[in-house]
Design a protein around this motif. Structure first.
Motif, mmCIF file in Angstrom:
data_model
loop_
_atom_site.group_PDB
_atom_site.id
_atom_site.type_symbol
_atom_site.label_atom_id
_atom_site.label_comp_id
_atom_site.label_asym_id
_atom_site.label_seq_id
_atom_site.Cartn_x
_atom_site.Cartn_y
_atom_site.Cartn_z
ATOM 1 N N GLY A 42 40.612 26.932 4.434
ATOM 2 C CA GLY A 42 40.194 27.298 3.090
ATOM 3 C C GLY A 42 38.847 27.987 3.109
ATOM 4 O O GLY A 42 38.105 27.900 4.088
ATOM 5 N N LEU A 43 38.525 28.662 2.001
ATOM 6 C CA LEU A 43 37.273 29.404 1.919
ATOM 7 C C LEU A 43 36.799 29.463 0.472
ATOM 8 O O LEU A 43 37.579 29.776 -0.433
ATOM 9 N N TRP A 44 35.519 29.160 0.273
ATOM 10 C CA TRP A 44 34.856 29.299 -1.034
ATOM 11 C C TRP A 44 34.010 30.558 -0.966
ATOM 12 O O TRP A 44 33.226 30.743 -0.023
ATOM 13 N N GLU A 45 34.172 31.439 -1.937
ATOM 14 C CA GLU A 45 33.373 32.657 -2.003
ATOM 15 C C GLU A 45 32.755 32.775 -3.387
ATOM 16 O O GLU A 45 33.418 32.516 -4.394
ATOM 17 N N SER A 46 31.496 33.191 -3.385
ATOM 18 C CA SER A 46 30.782 33.380 -4.641
ATOM 19 C C SER A 46 29.951 34.646 -4.522
ATOM 20 O O SER A 46 29.234 34.829 -3.541
ATOM 21 N N THR A 55 40.075 30.225 -1.683
ATOM 22 C CA THR A 55 41.306 30.676 -1.047
ATOM 23 C C THR A 55 41.807 29.573 -0.132
ATOM 24 O O THR A 55 41.049 29.031 0.668
ATOM 25 N N ILE A 56 43.083 29.245 -0.273
ATOM 26 C CA ILE A 56 43.750 28.286 0.595
ATOM 27 C C ILE A 56 44.693 29.094 1.487
ATOM 28 O O ILE A 56 45.504 29.882 0.978
ATOM 29 N N PHE A 57 44.567 28.918 2.797
ATOM 30 C CA PHE A 57 45.339 29.727 3.746
ATOM 31 C C PHE A 57 46.581 28.971 4.219
ATOM 32 O O PHE A 57 46.491 27.932 4.881
ATOM 33 N N ARG A 58 47.738 29.498 3.867
ATOM 34 C CA ARG A 58 49.023 28.854 4.118
ATOM 35 C C ARG A 58 49.352 28.685 5.595
ATOM 36 O O ARG A 58 49.686 27.594 6.056
ATOM 37 N N LYS A 59 49.282 29.754 6.372
ATOM 38 C CA LYS A 59 49.782 29.729 7.748
ATOM 39 C C LYS A 59 49.100 28.678 8.628
ATOM 40 O O LYS A 59 49.793 27.891 9.283
ATOM 41 N N PRO A 60 47.773 28.635 8.698
ATOM 42 C CA PRO A 60 47.166 27.631 9.583
ATOM 43 C C PRO A 60 47.438 26.193 9.127
ATOM 44 O O PRO A 60 47.609 25.300 9.960
ATOM 45 N N ARG A 76 45.491 18.965 -0.154
ATOM 46 C CA ARG A 76 44.632 18.275 -1.127
ATOM 47 C C ARG A 76 43.201 18.165 -0.606
ATOM 48 O O ARG A 76 42.241 18.473 -1.319
ATOM 49 N N ILE A 77 43.051 17.768 0.645
ATOM 50 C CA ILE A 77 41.715 17.652 1.246
ATOM 51 C C ILE A 77 41.032 19.013 1.279
ATOM 52 O O ILE A 77 39.845 19.134 0.969
ATOM 53 N N THR A 78 41.774 20.048 1.638
ATOM 54 C CA THR A 78 41.200 21.395 1.713
ATOM 55 C C THR A 78 40.768 21.879 0.332
ATOM 56 O O THR A 78 39.671 22.438 0.184
ATOM 57 N N VAL A 79 41.597 21.665 -0.670
ATOM 58 C CA VAL A 79 41.233 22.066 -2.033
ATOM 59 C C VAL A 79 39.970 21.330 -2.466
ATOM 60 O O VAL A 79 39.024 21.938 -2.985
#
Length: 100
Positions: A42-46, A55-60, A76-79
């Protein structure tokens, strides 16, 4: 909606109402993978003057957690991890809380 997207939706729907009410001007999206860091979950961008983006990345995630129950828990943990960044919590504190 794909099963993966449904997991992300359930993670967001499980937020306590008072916390969910504090989310403003942030989008949560699902993408296949991060081209620069393919193992990133996952990634937080501002960016100034733009909405925040998680962004939550499906493949990994799907490759690392083939069991559906484990996958849902890790989504859930990633979010929650990325939402914590939205609220200003840094990596060290997330490690202390068990959300690294």
């Amino acid at each position: 909606m794909s099963p993966f997207d449904e997991h992300v939706r359930r993670a967001l729907d499980s937020l306590p109402p008072d916390l969910a009410a504090k989310l403003e001007n942030v989008a949560v999206v699902v993408e296949e993978e991060n081209p620069e860091e393919p193992d990133l979950f996952g990634l937080w961008e501002s960016h100034e003057y733009f909405p925040g983006k998680i962004t939550i990345f499906r493949k990994p995630l799907a490759e690392s957690f083939p069991d559906p129950r484990e996958l849902e828990e890790e989504i859930r943990i990633t979010v929650l991890h990325e939402l914590a960044h939205y609220f200003g919590i840094d990596e060290d504190r997330l490690d202390e809380l068990g959300y690294s």
